[in-house]
Design an enzyme around this catalytic site. Sequence first.
Site, PDB file in Angstrom:
ATOM      1  N   THR A 159      -7.168  -9.098  10.116  1.00  0.00           N
ATOM      2  CA  THR A 159      -6.582  -7.784   9.864  1.00  0.00           C
ATOM      3  C   THR A 159      -6.045  -7.200  11.153  1.00  0.00           C
ATOM      4  O   THR A 159      -6.686  -7.333  12.201  1.00  0.00           O
ATOM      5  CB  THR A 159      -7.657  -6.810   9.334  1.00  0.00           C
ATOM      6  OG1 THR A 159      -8.220  -7.358   8.146  1.00  0.00           O
ATOM      7  CG2 THR A 159      -7.097  -5.441   9.030  1.00  0.00           C
ATOM      8  N   ARG A 200      -9.690 -11.098  -4.812  1.00  0.00           N
ATOM      9  CA  ARG A 200     -10.550 -10.151  -4.086  1.00  0.00           C
ATOM     10  C   ARG A 200      -9.683  -9.237  -3.203  1.00  0.00           C
ATOM     11  O   ARG A 200      -8.817  -9.689  -2.486  1.00  0.00           O
ATOM     12  CB  ARG A 200     -11.552 -10.925  -3.237  1.00  0.00           C
ATOM     13  CG  ARG A 200     -12.452 -10.058  -2.363  1.00  0.00           C
ATOM     14  CD  ARG A 200     -11.850  -9.833  -0.982  1.00  0.00           C
ATOM     15  NE  ARG A 200     -12.740  -9.074  -0.106  1.00  0.00           N
ATOM     16  CZ  ARG A 200     -12.346  -8.565   1.065  1.00  0.00           C
ATOM     17  NH1 ARG A 200     -11.113  -8.720   1.480  1.00  0.00           N
ATOM     18  NH2 ARG A 200     -13.197  -7.894   1.807  1.00  0.00           N
ATOM     19  N   GLY A 239     -10.024  -6.064  -0.299  1.00  0.00           N
ATOM     20  CA  GLY A 239     -10.958  -5.355   0.580  1.00  0.00           C
ATOM     21  C   GLY A 239     -10.530  -3.921   0.832  1.00  0.00           C
ATOM     22  O   GLY A 239      -9.794  -3.315   0.053  1.00  0.00           O
ATOM     23  N   ASP A 240     -11.004  -3.390   1.935  1.00  0.00           N
ATOM     24  CA  ASP A 240     -10.764  -1.978   2.269  1.00  0.00           C
ATOM     25  C   ASP A 240      -9.345  -1.688   2.746  1.00  0.00           C
ATOM     26  O   ASP A 240      -8.832  -0.585   2.566  1.00  0.00           O
ATOM     27  CB  ASP A 240     -11.723  -1.561   3.390  1.00  0.00           C
ATOM     28  CG  ASP A 240     -11.475  -2.391   4.651  1.00  0.00           C
ATOM     29  OD1 ASP A 240     -11.492  -3.638   4.559  1.00  0.00           O
ATOM     30  OD2 ASP A 240     -11.241  -1.803   5.735  1.00  0.00           O
ATOM     31  N   THR A 293     -11.522  -2.012  10.235  1.00  0.00           N
ATOM     32  CA  THR A 293     -11.385  -3.466  10.131  1.00  0.00           C
ATOM     33  C   THR A 293     -12.785  -4.068  10.133  1.00  0.00           C
ATOM     34  O   THR A 293     -13.737  -3.442  10.607  1.00  0.00           O
ATOM     35  CB  THR A 293     -10.512  -4.053  11.261  1.00  0.00           C
ATOM     36  OG1 THR A 293     -10.403  -5.470  11.078  1.00  0.00           O
ATOM     37  CG2 THR A 293     -11.096  -3.786  12.627  1.00  0.00           C
ATOM     38  N   GLY A 294     -12.886  -5.272   9.603  1.00  0.00           N
ATOM     39  CA  GLY A 294     -14.198  -5.902   9.492  1.00  0.00           C
ATOM     40  C   GLY A 294     -14.554  -6.093   8.032  1.00  0.00           C
ATOM     41  O   GLY A 294     -13.678  -6.312   7.191  1.00  0.00           O
ATOM     42  N   GLY A 316     -14.834  -5.654   4.621  1.00  0.00           N
ATOM     43  CA  GLY A 316     -14.151  -4.686   3.776  1.00  0.00           C
ATOM     44  C   GLY A 316     -15.008  -4.038   2.719  1.00  0.00           C
ATOM     45  O   GLY A 316     -14.851  -2.848   2.426  1.00  0.00           O
TER      46      GLY A 316
HETATM   47  C1  SD4 Z   1     -11.061  -7.073   4.509  1.00  0.00           C
HETATM   48  N1  SD4 Z   1     -11.262  -5.513   6.318  1.00  0.00           N
HETATM   49  O1  SD4 Z   1     -10.238  -7.482   3.705  1.00  0.00           O
HETATM   50  C2  SD4 Z   1     -10.634  -6.748   5.911  1.00  0.00           C
HETATM   51  C3  SD4 Z   1     -10.998  -7.922   6.813  1.00  0.00           C
HETATM   52  C4  SD4 Z   1     -10.853  -7.676   8.290  1.00  0.00           C
HETATM   53  O2  SD4 Z   1     -10.718  -8.593  10.432  1.00  0.00           O
HETATM   54  O3  SD4 Z   1     -10.736  -6.571   8.758  1.00  0.00           O
HETATM   55  N2  SD4 Z   1     -10.861  -8.716   9.092  1.00  0.00           N
HETATM   56  O4  SD4 Z   1     -12.247  -6.948   4.221  1.00  0.00           O
END
Ligand code: SD4
Length: 297
Positions: free
Chosen positions: A156, A183, A185-186, A206-207, A209
């Site tokens: 991300t 799927r 995410g956030d 980020t991270g 989600g």
């Molecule tokens: C997610 N937040 O789809 C994103 C993944 C992400 O570095 O941030 N990766 O969950």
Amino acid sequence: MRTMLSTWLRPGKVAIDAAIVADQEGDSLENCLVRGLSAAEDHPELIAIGRGALPNSDGEIELDAAIMNGSDLSAGAVCGVRGILPVIKLAQIVKDTTPYVMLAGEQARRFALANGFVPENLMTDEVNRRYQMYLESPERSKAYVHSTEDEPPHDTVTMLGREDGHFVAASSTSGLPFKLPGRIGDSPIVGAGVYADDEVGCAGATGMGEELWKACASFRAVEFMRQGMSAQQACDAVIDQMIRRQPASHQRECVVLALDKNGGYGASISWGDFDLWISEHGTSRSQHYSGKLGAKA
Ligand code: SD4
């Protein structure tokens, strides 16, 4: 003066460099972020977002993106889009030309084609190789992981921008590596992955989600700033609350970043490591953050 932030060391650098060029060319703050993220999406060697990102468990790259403009809370997003680049531009077109906030999947792709986007195969040789490794790996049963091998892919890039009390937040992602198809995410969710309000500031995430989404992390950070916190205090407060309430945030990277009205910026991470790019006065620098619960071993 414009301040722009961009997440993760390698893809974040590509994004911030392109955003600085757009800034020097006099483009709007919003377009600077769109051009920054588009450059990272288009970069074939980055295993991150767009072209050459890691695919889902079917071997297909599914992309999500969102953008929010703090002047009028206008927002656009797309999710689960295959074979279209740059999805951040597509999200901006959803914002600017439709009465809707989000388009999903095949219908988002059709909307892209109707708007002149050309379908492409986004899989590179390197990503095909990693997908084969995933198929052959005993780890396959644990498809729900954040990163795979040597260098974490960082799937991300989230960018924030501020200019004279005006804020924009934007994010582009391939989600999680080898995720279950469909799927989301956030990142493309307004309030989770991005939020901007010129009354207060803007925030992004980020991270992991699922955790960031359940925390409504970006909206929460902006609301903490509305209560008087600085960007850094707001990010810390969101992550502290996640650590207190969400056990999964203890082993996964959950990152929040923010810009406030007083010229401040901030970021915080629950666990692991994170690098943020900051651009001010046309030059950029990176800042390293370690998790409140410790860095990666
Ligand atoms: C997610 N937040 O789809 C994103 C993944 C992400 O570095 O941030 N990766 O969950």
